[in-house]
Scaffold this active site. Sequence first.
Site: not given
Ligand SMILES: NC(=O)c1ccc[n+]([C@@H]2O[C@H](COP(=O)([O-])OP(=O)(O)OC[C@H]3O[C@@H](n4cnc5c(N)ncnc54)[C@H](OP(=O)(O)O)[C@@H]3O)[C@@H](O)[C@H]2O)c1
Length: 275
Positions: A49, A54, A79, A112
């Site tokens: 994704d 990004y 997106k 988005h």
């Molecule tokens: N459509 C939208 O508006 C929107 C908005 C936000 C995000 N997104 C998408 O959703 C994806 C996921 O959301 P997100 O990146 O906001 O947050 P998330 O996946 O909830 O959390 C990511 C964070 O958690 C850490 N992490 C990952 N695996 C872990 C584990 N097993 N144990 C402990 N910590 C862990 C990562 O650190 P490290 O990388 O250092 O491991 C990072 O800091 C994004 O990457 C993006 O593709 C979409």
Amino acid sequence: MNLSVDSTVELLNGISMPRLGLGVWRSKQGEETENAVAAALQAGYRAIDTASLYENEESVGRAVRASGLPREQVFITTKVWNSEQGYDSTLEAFHRSLERLGTGYVDLYLVHWPVPGKYKETYRALETLYEEGKVRAIGVSNFLIHHLEDLMGSCRIKPMVNQVEMHPLLTRKPLLEFCKREGIQLESWRPLMNGRLDVSLLQELADKYGKTPAQILIRWHLQLGVVTIPKSVRPERIRENANVFDFRLTREDMERIDGLNEDRRFGADPDQVDF
Ligand SMILES: NC(=O)c1ccc[n+]([C@@H]2O[C@H](COP(=O)([O-])OP(=O)(O)OC[C@H]3O[C@@H](n4cnc5c(N)ncnc54)[C@H](OP(=O)(O)O)[C@@H]3O)[C@@H](O)[C@H]2O)c1
């Protein structure tokens, strides 16, 4: 339901979308993103994704090509960003994204955020791209029920996916029910609460199942029938986050996690899109 790392859901138009994907928000263009995508594909993930916002689409495309996997085995979502919205500007933005990705086509293209006064025109461009065969599926992101109702009042092709913030502090039951009724696949972003995993119930369940809090959370999303895209740039965590197919949360434990809901967002409110 027996799930595995390459399990898929079927979207409204009949195509398959993996239930688990790698998110790459805040993964830096270059080695960081390329290594994360390579680790994910090696661990069995079959979906990535990204978004034009990004600024790492090039790295995603490069890593997918370098993996040696046939293109059709990897599901790529990107997106159109808010400043790119509008009919013509979305068509142009799509072509820029596709060029950066270098993947021939995009599997899923999303609006988005529901930018007021723009999202319908933007979505109309997605319909054009879909009809031209440049994207295999189209959908939206951060749409609330009223945005979906408004869009569905005039669109020709129903959105196939709605990607929204969702986790145990923001369980979104009414939106989940609405999307299920309409056949729109819900996909959760920020599934790991951005790493805020220090929640006593999650630790208790992690101990009970011999898993980590992150694995408990990912399993909760999957058992709800939601597609999820946890982000990590660390290969060991990328593997950890995919190692969730050898256990099953009981109904009671699913409900206990649901009970953490506080309707609390970590991200923006889709009714206040001024960015
Ligand atoms: N459509 C939208 O508006 C929107 C908005 C936000 C995000 N997104 C998408 O959703 C994806 C996921 O959301 P997100 O990146 O906001 O947050 P998330 O996946 O909830 O959390 C990511 C964070 O958690 C850490 N992490 C990952 N695996 C872990 C584990 N097993 N144990 C402990 N910590 C862990 C990562 O650190 P490290 O990388 O250092 O491991 C990072 O800091 C994004 O990457 C993006 O593709 C979409």
